[in-house]
Design a protein around this motif. Structure first.
Motif, PDB file in Angstrom:
ATOM      1  N   TYR B   4       0.990  -1.134   0.395  1.00 30.23           N
ATOM      2  CA  TYR B   4      -0.175  -0.156   0.029  1.00 30.23           C
ATOM      3  C   TYR B   4       1.006   1.135   0.092  1.00 30.23           C
ATOM      4  CZ  TYR B   4      -3.548  -3.199   1.194  1.00 30.23           C
ATOM      5  OH  TYR B   4      -4.100  -4.325   1.555  1.00 30.23           O
ATOM      6  N   LEU B   5       0.683   1.813  -0.930  1.00 35.42           N
ATOM      7  CA  LEU B   5       1.440   3.446  -0.547  1.00 35.42           C
ATOM      8  C   LEU B   5       0.910   4.032   0.620  1.00 35.42           C
ATOM      9  CD1 LEU B   5       1.523   3.801  -4.254  1.00 35.42           C
ATOM     10  CD2 LEU B   5       3.323   2.537  -3.037  1.00 35.42           C
ATOM     11  N   SER B   6      -0.283   4.456   0.715  1.00 39.60           N
ATOM     12  CA  SER B   6      -0.867   5.169   1.555  1.00 39.60           C
ATOM     13  C   SER B   6       0.317   4.583   3.072  1.00 39.60           C
ATOM     14  CB  SER B   6      -2.502   5.215   1.619  1.00 39.60           C
ATOM     15  OG  SER B   6      -2.697   5.669   3.298  1.00 39.60           O
ATOM     16  N   THR B   7       0.283   6.101   4.014  1.00 38.80           N
ATOM     17  CA  THR B   7       0.877   5.588   5.122  1.00 38.80           C
ATOM     18  C   THR B   7      -0.015   5.784   6.312  1.00 38.80           C
ATOM     19  OG1 THR B   7       2.188   8.195   5.142  1.00 38.80           O
ATOM     20  CG2 THR B   7       3.509   6.575   3.752  1.00 38.80           C
ATOM     21  N   ARG B  62       1.902  11.194   1.677  1.00 45.52           N
ATOM     22  CA  ARG B  62       1.276  10.543   1.481  1.00 45.52           C
ATOM     23  C   ARG B  62       0.354   9.676   3.336  1.00 45.52           C
ATOM     24  NH1 ARG B  62       4.410   5.418   0.695  1.00 45.52           N
ATOM     25  NH2 ARG B  62       6.718   6.804   1.065  1.00 45.52           N
TER      26      ARG B  62
END
Lengths: 444, 444
Positions: B4-7, B62
């Motif tokens: 997943y790119l979201s942090t 992000r």
């Protein structure tokens, strides 16, 4: 910056220069066996718990050199054009077997065996070691804490004390070793670890007074919530908590103070107030020794932070990845080993079993050198296949892999002799023996 | 599994339950100041080096809750539907200022100040602390090694001894603190850190003999390469190396043995063979003390692994993130602080300066409590703006941010009194003072 999805540059520069040189002298295609193992257990512990393979397999699936990776290597002249072309087509096509995730291990246990041509296996060294060294450090520390807690639940809450991605790995590894939950939401999402948590000191400080904070928390999260009671004065906070929530308050959390004394006072106060079912969670800089020292205290649950995510004094497991055998073409396997002082390794293929007596109690770690199976019916073979001819066995990945590893860890721990649970320094709980081709046995 | 790119889930569960409860009782919108600081320096060191902000800013960009994150939170009933809706629109809109990356710091230095409504600031706690605690641990250890090396270059090569993503952060942090290079290719690609490396023991073991291995390496990488000479017998290897490469061989690397003795013998042998320009690199379990003990040895370069990526005995910096002030609407700021034993904090806004004498030598850390600027012309204000009303200042991110941080670290180190470079335990090199509104000064 958008992060890169390829894991192929989680690699030390020298692995690619070796591939480059091997392409040129014709050794790149030599069939090789690399072994991942630890020469010793850190801090004179009795056993270690190996973790990481489920993650490593997922990283392996993304270990490919895409345009962005190749461009970096080209611009920085890391390797020649011929090698760039080979890397562009790289996909691991070899075979990997090893110990189950969650297995206990001992010095020289051959935790992972990577069999492939030299060039394919050598470039996995850093990625595999990073995963195994960190995840196993956490799992090994966590298992000792689980023993010390003696059946009471432990939650991992140390995300803030390790790198933000290592935090996710740590939550996963601690769960495999028997922790019940984590504070880390990404570990919940990515690996199915149960998550938990209620409020920090900032929650109390945000409000005009503690009563408002408690009342708002109970209103939002229900009477079953856990209130943090050490922001100002603990006895006052306990009184306020029960006034606000009633005697069915779920729990209180203590994050400071002289715990053995404080916990007893809090239990008495809660009981006096009629809150006999309200649980006490403690979270103040605990490690396995502090947990053990609370054995006789009325603590219901532990939250562990720094010590578990930092391996409780051994944050790197000391695992290494060594070439142990090679062959030319279809010839015989040639065992290889370096002779550097203090860093000897034993060459050759391996076949490990856990020796057990007729009651199922583990009595030794037997490693057949040369790779022929050994052991009798009571023994337990330790290798499973993770990757066969480049195909990853998906059963060991994802949340299902984590659940299986957790179950396996509990079984492997139950097999150990009781002495293994001692927290003090000492010899490994099991000795490791090499069995040679001629049947002779040698202490490792 | 695609990562997943979201942090946004690199977050502790309780941060979201607090947001949830605060939404319900109307405190979510209270303007707050959170401060990130360390109560003490680990292991009685003289100073720390703060690192991580450049990474934290990229993670912040992000930090958004996309469908996948919201679905996880909904399914696991972490927060209510109203809060889910708020999270779906979350984008940090507050203001963050703090110490420059690469700055030296002391106990209570207010390293980062996050000003926003409660709900926006509280959920950054774990992500910010993970980054600062780890990156600063590495930078702080690295700076001591740079001092001990006294001008000789250091390469970071510890990727295998820390989580695979922490490895990248470690390479970056060590470079900021003055290391010259790293083995980690991803750190080269993502952060512009120079990468280096030639060959491991497996390279020698792959070949039928050491001579073949050396010859192939020289053929592929040129005479300027560094040969690893301790796989079997060092004097033999040195002789072979010079026979194969000639006296213009770039270097030899020693990865085992009793270094002070061995290095001298190797230097003599190289000189006797006429290879007077061939450099000696040592890489055997070095830390700042081992480096210092080689001060008089003819070592040309150091490679440091485990100790730098694990903060040389202090892998978590002990930094915390605390609510220090809040206000209702446009009212006055109210300083807040908890009173837990051993965990006191000082409430209120802060304004820090490095006190310097007329020669530019640092003499103290002054922190104005209340936030009014203090200091005279010789003093150096320590805050820069990183995020203003949600807009990130890009100059601190990426490879350019790393280069600036490295330059700043060198300047900040040069300002310190000479005593700061002592490796032994002791008091911080500078004392920290609070300056109160009435002008009174208090030792922190």
């Amino acid at each position: 910056m958008t992060p890169y999805l390829s894991t192929a540059l989680l690699t030390d520069h020298y692995e690619l220069t070796m591939v480059d040189a091997a392409m040129q002298d014709g050794t790149a295609d030599r069939e090789c066996v690399f072994e991942l193992f630890a020469r010793r257990l850190p801090n004179d512990r009795r056993y270690g718990v190996v973790a990481g393979i489920g993650r490593a397999l997922e990283l392996l699936a993304r270990f490919q050199f895409e345009d962005a990776e190749l461009e970096f290597l080209r611009e920085n002249r890391v390797v020649s054009d011929a090698t760039l072309e080979w890397l562009a087509n790289y996909k691991f096509s070899g075979t990997i077997r090893g110990y189950r995730e969650g297995e206990v291990y001992f010095p020289q246990s051959p935790l992972l065996e990577v069999r492939s041509i030299f060039a394919e296996g050598v470039i996995l060294e850093t990625m595999l070691l990073s995963v195994f060294n960190y995840d196993s450090a956490v799992a090994s520390a966590a298992a000792r804490m689980v023993s010390a807690a003696d059946g009471r639940p432990l939650a991992e809450m140390g995300s803030r004390r390790t790198g933000e991605r290592s935090a996710v790995s740590a939550a996963r590894a601690a769960f495999i070793a028997g922790f019940s939950a984590t504070s880390n939401l990404e570990a919940g999402r990515s690996w199915g670890v149960p998550t938990m948590g209620t409020a920090a000191h900032s929650w109390t400080l945000l409000h005009d007074n503690e009563r408002d904070a408690f009342a708002a928390q109970v209103a939002a999260l229900g009477v079953d919530t856990t209130l943090l009671v050490d922001t100002y004065d603990v006895p006052n906070a306990i009184r306020t908590a029960i006034e606000v929530a009633g005697t069915e308050l779920g729990g209180v959390r203590l994050d400071s103070g002289d715990l053995p004394v404080l916990v007893r006072e809090v239990r008495e106060q809660l009981d006096d107030l009629g809150a006999t079912n309200t649980k006490i969670t403690v979270t103040n800089d605990l490690d396995e020794y502090a947990i053990a020292s609370l054995a006789a205290s009325p603590v219901d649950a532990f939250g562990v932070g720094t010590s578990v995510v930092t391996g409780s004094g051994a944050v790197a497991s000391g695992m290494v990845y060594k070439l142990v055998a090679r062959r030319e073409g279809d010839g015989d396997w040639v065992p290889v080993a370096k002779a550097s002082p203090g860093k000897r390794s034993v060459g050759g293929l391996k076949y490990p079993v856990r020796r057990r007596d007729e009651r199922g109690v583990a009595t030794g770690e037997l490693i057949s050198v040369g790779g022929l199976p050994v052991g009798d019916d009571d023994d337990r073979p330790l290798y499973v296949d993770y990757v066969v001819d480049g195909v990853i066995d998906e059963q060991y990945t994802g949340a299902a892999g984590v659940r299986a590893a957790r179950a396996h860890c509990a079984e492997a721990m139950a097999e150990l002799p009781r002495t293994a649970r001692r927290l003090g320094k000492g010899e490994p709980a099991l000795s490791t023996y090499y069995i040679h081709d001629d049947g002779s046995m040698e202490l490792a």
